[in-house]
Scaffold this active site. Structure first.
Site, PDB file in Angstrom:
ATOM      1  N   ASP A 110       0.818  -1.212   0.000  1.00 40.07           N
ATOM      2  CA  ASP A 110       0.000   0.000   0.000  1.00 40.07           C
ATOM      3  C   ASP A 110       0.853   1.264   0.000  1.00 40.07           C
ATOM      4  OD1 ASP A 110      -2.401   1.434   2.380  1.00 40.07           O
ATOM      5  OD2 ASP A 110      -1.880   1.927   0.308  1.00 40.07           O
ATOM      6  N   ASP A 294      -1.818   5.566  -5.332  1.00 39.16           N
ATOM      7  CA  ASP A 294      -2.159   4.752  -4.165  1.00 39.16           C
ATOM      8  C   ASP A 294      -2.526   3.313  -4.524  1.00 39.16           C
ATOM      9  OD1 ASP A 294      -4.649   5.093  -1.478  1.00 39.16           O
ATOM     10  OD2 ASP A 294      -3.033   3.649  -1.865  1.00 39.16           O
TER      11      ASP A 294
HETATM   12  C1  LIG Z   1      -9.988  -2.434  -0.307  1.00 38.81           C
HETATM   13  C2  LIG Z   1     -10.901  -3.563  -0.671  1.00 38.81           C
HETATM   14  N1  LIG Z   1     -11.803  -3.521  -1.623  1.00 38.81           N
HETATM   15  O1  LIG Z   1     -12.428  -4.714  -1.706  1.00 38.81           O
HETATM   16  C3  LIG Z   1     -11.889  -5.559  -0.796  1.00 38.81           C
HETATM   17  C4  LIG Z   1     -12.233  -6.985  -0.603  1.00 38.81           C
HETATM   18  C5  LIG Z   1     -10.946  -4.831  -0.094  1.00 38.81           C
HETATM   19  C6  LIG Z   1     -10.093  -5.295   1.014  1.00 38.81           C
HETATM   20  N2  LIG Z   1     -10.794  -5.343   2.300  1.00 38.81           N
HETATM   21  C7  LIG Z   1     -12.100  -4.707   2.375  1.00 38.81           C
HETATM   22  C8  LIG Z   1      -9.993  -4.986   3.479  1.00 38.81           C
HETATM   23  C9  LIG Z   1      -9.219  -3.721   3.303  1.00 38.81           C
HETATM   24  C10 LIG Z   1      -9.557  -2.447   3.686  1.00 38.81           C
HETATM   25  C11 LIG Z   1      -8.494  -1.689   3.396  1.00 38.81           C
HETATM   26  N3  LIG Z   1      -7.562  -2.476   2.857  1.00 38.81           N
HETATM   27  N4  LIG Z   1      -8.007  -3.736   2.783  1.00 38.81           N
HETATM   28  C12 LIG Z   1      -6.271  -2.042   2.443  1.00 38.81           C
HETATM   29  C13 LIG Z   1      -5.913  -0.815   3.195  1.00 38.81           C
HETATM   30  N5  LIG Z   1      -7.001   0.125   3.094  1.00 38.81           N
HETATM   31  C14 LIG Z   1      -6.842   1.303   2.453  1.00 38.81           C
HETATM   32  C15 LIG Z   1      -5.601   1.661   1.966  1.00 38.81           C
HETATM   33  C16 LIG Z   1      -5.497   2.884   1.295  1.00 38.81           C
HETATM   34  N6  LIG Z   1      -4.314   3.323   0.785  1.00 38.81           N
HETATM   35  N7  LIG Z   1      -6.572   3.672   1.108  1.00 38.81           N
HETATM   36  C17 LIG Z   1      -7.750   3.267   1.604  1.00 38.81           C
HETATM   37  N8  LIG Z   1      -7.920   2.114   2.273  1.00 38.81           N
HETATM   38  C18 LIG Z   1      -8.273  -0.274   3.616  1.00 38.81           C
END
Ligand SMILES: Cc1noc(C)c1CN(C)Cc1cc2n(n1)CCN(c1cc(N)ncn1)C2
Length: 404
Positions: A110, A294
């Site tokens: 990330d 990102d």
């Molecule tokens: C995402 C995602 N989309 O569909 C699924 C399944 C997922 C993963 N799942 C829901 C869990 C999750 C939530 C997050 N992540 N993974 C990655 C880090 N997150 C970020 C990073 C960042 N740079 N900016 C915003 N949030 C939030």
């Protein structure tokens, strides 16, 4: 058995072709082939280069063998495959080795955050069910960073928190011996339910790290001084294996020239400014867009005026409150979206902008381009990154973008 080089030299000598220079008026020339007797062949490297040249899939093992070999020659590099988690390319999963003996976890890289955190033996059993976990007690190189804790909240309101260890962390064959590994004692529902990943590797700037009382460095920040070059590249792909490469740029991964633009790391993100945009292959306008690159965000999130300008070209597009985004008939032929950066134009094809049906079997699809209005910054997430080879160049504080 003669090597090819030796055969070639003897063949040229036998055929009298070696070292004959053209005499006056003669129309031919020949050149001696120098045989590099110092060259030490390395099979996996030769195989890696052949596969890369012809676009054949490259296994993690082959990457590791090649990275390990070249890491011994001071030009330290790392190369790791990364795979979309599902048909919507929601997130990308990369294998990371932690501890001794190695414990391999599937993690989400990330560039929008700066903490390496994992599901662990300290995560409540009910939350960790179905996840691969890291057990510091089973690693002879794990050390508790006593007194340190961490807590993080992401843009989508997901969160996690816990305490901290240091241990050896290896990515794509490159090891950081004393990496802060943040062990989760608490994780939000979004992470509990996403059993495909066991945590994150933050590739943002160190200023964004959430460990207290002493913030820790990211894996890449720790690695940078030993890498051949203090940079990494992201090659994310739609429904196929891509890669994160550390310390080198494999330009064969891209079709276009790499355009560079200054990166602003002051907020912890890889901030940059795109110089304009266009829909459907039209000429770029000069409306600049400032945002972040990102890899941890799925979508391309831009201001409402740009979102409207795009979906005005999509007959069935409408805002769906229940989906909190623009949806359209899956049968629509979506226009491309282009943006200018570093003197280059990056074009995201229409099919990359159609994420997938809003639910299994639905004929209504969710757009890869959505509004950034309630976020406070524009986000060039995976939908945009998939169209390019992106260079995260810490050494020169710049971002490079090349069309794929
Ligand atoms: C995402 C995602 N989309 O569909 C699924 C399944 C997922 C993963 N799942 C829901 C869990 C999750 C939530 C997050 N992540 N993974 C990655 C880090 N997150 C970020 C990073 C960042 N740079 N900016 C915003 N949030 C939030």
């Amino acid at each position: 058995m003669q090597t090819f080089g030796a055969f070639l030299v003897s063949f040229l000598a036998a055929s009298g072709m070696a070292a004959a220079l053209p005499t006056e008026g003669q129309k031919t020339a020949s050149i001696e082939v120098a045989y590099n007797k110092n060259y030490v062949a390395h099979g996996p490297t030769a195989l890696f280069k052949a596969k890369r040249k012809y676009g054949a899939p490259i296994s993690d093992n082959l990457r590791a063998a090649v990275a390990a070999k070249h890491s011994l020659t001071k030009r330290q590099t790392g190369s790791a495959n990364t795979n979309p988690s599902d048909s919507a390319d929601d997130e990308y999963i990369t294998s990371v080795s932690i501890g001794t003996p190695a414990q391999v976890l599937p993690l989400d890289f990330d560039t929008g955050s700066s903490d390496l955190w994992v599901f662990s033996s300290e995560t409540p059993k009910s939350s960790a069910s179905g996840h691969v976990t890291y057990s510091p007690s089973k690693s002879s190189t794990a050390k508790k960073l006593s007194g340190s804790t961490w807590s993080i909240k992401y843009g989508d309101k997901s969160s996690s928190s816990g305490d901290v260890y240091t241990d050896v962390v290896t990515i794509g064959g490159f090891s950081v011996k004393t990496q802060a590994v943040e062990s989760a004692t608490k994780v939000s529902t979004q992470f509990v339910q996403d059993t495909l990943i066991s945590g994150l590797v933050g590739l943002g700037f160190d200023i964004g790290n959430q460990v207290s009382p002493r913030p820790q460095k990211t894996w890449f920040s720790n690695a940078a001084s030993s890498l051949a070059e203090p940079l990494f590249t992201a090659d994310l792909r739609h429904q196929e294996t891509g890669s994160y490469n550390f310390g080198f740029i494999d330009t064969s991964l891209a079709k276009g020239t790499i355009g560079y633009t200054p990166a602003d790391g002051s907020e912890g993100y890889w901030g940059f400014t795109a110089t304009g945009y266009s829909v459907g292959g039209a000429k770029l306008n000069r409306n600049s867009i400032t945002g972040i690159a990102d890899t941890g965000t799925t979508l391309l999130l831009l201001p409402d005026n740009i979102v409207d300008a795009y979906y005005n070209n999509v007959e069935s597009a409408e805002y769906d409150d229940s989906q909190e985004g623009v949806v359209f008939d899956c049968s629509e032929d979506l226009p491309s979206f282009s943006f200018g950066v570093g003197g280059q134009t990056i074009t995201i094809s229409g099919d990359l902008l159609n994420l997938t049906p809003i639910e299994e079997g639905s004929s209504t699809c969710f757009g890869g381009l959505q509004s950034s209005s309630d976020i406070g910054t524009n986000i060039f997430g995976d939908v945009a990154l998939k169209a390019a080879l992106v260079v995260f160049d810490l050494g020169n504080e710049r971002l490079g973008w090349a069309q794929k």
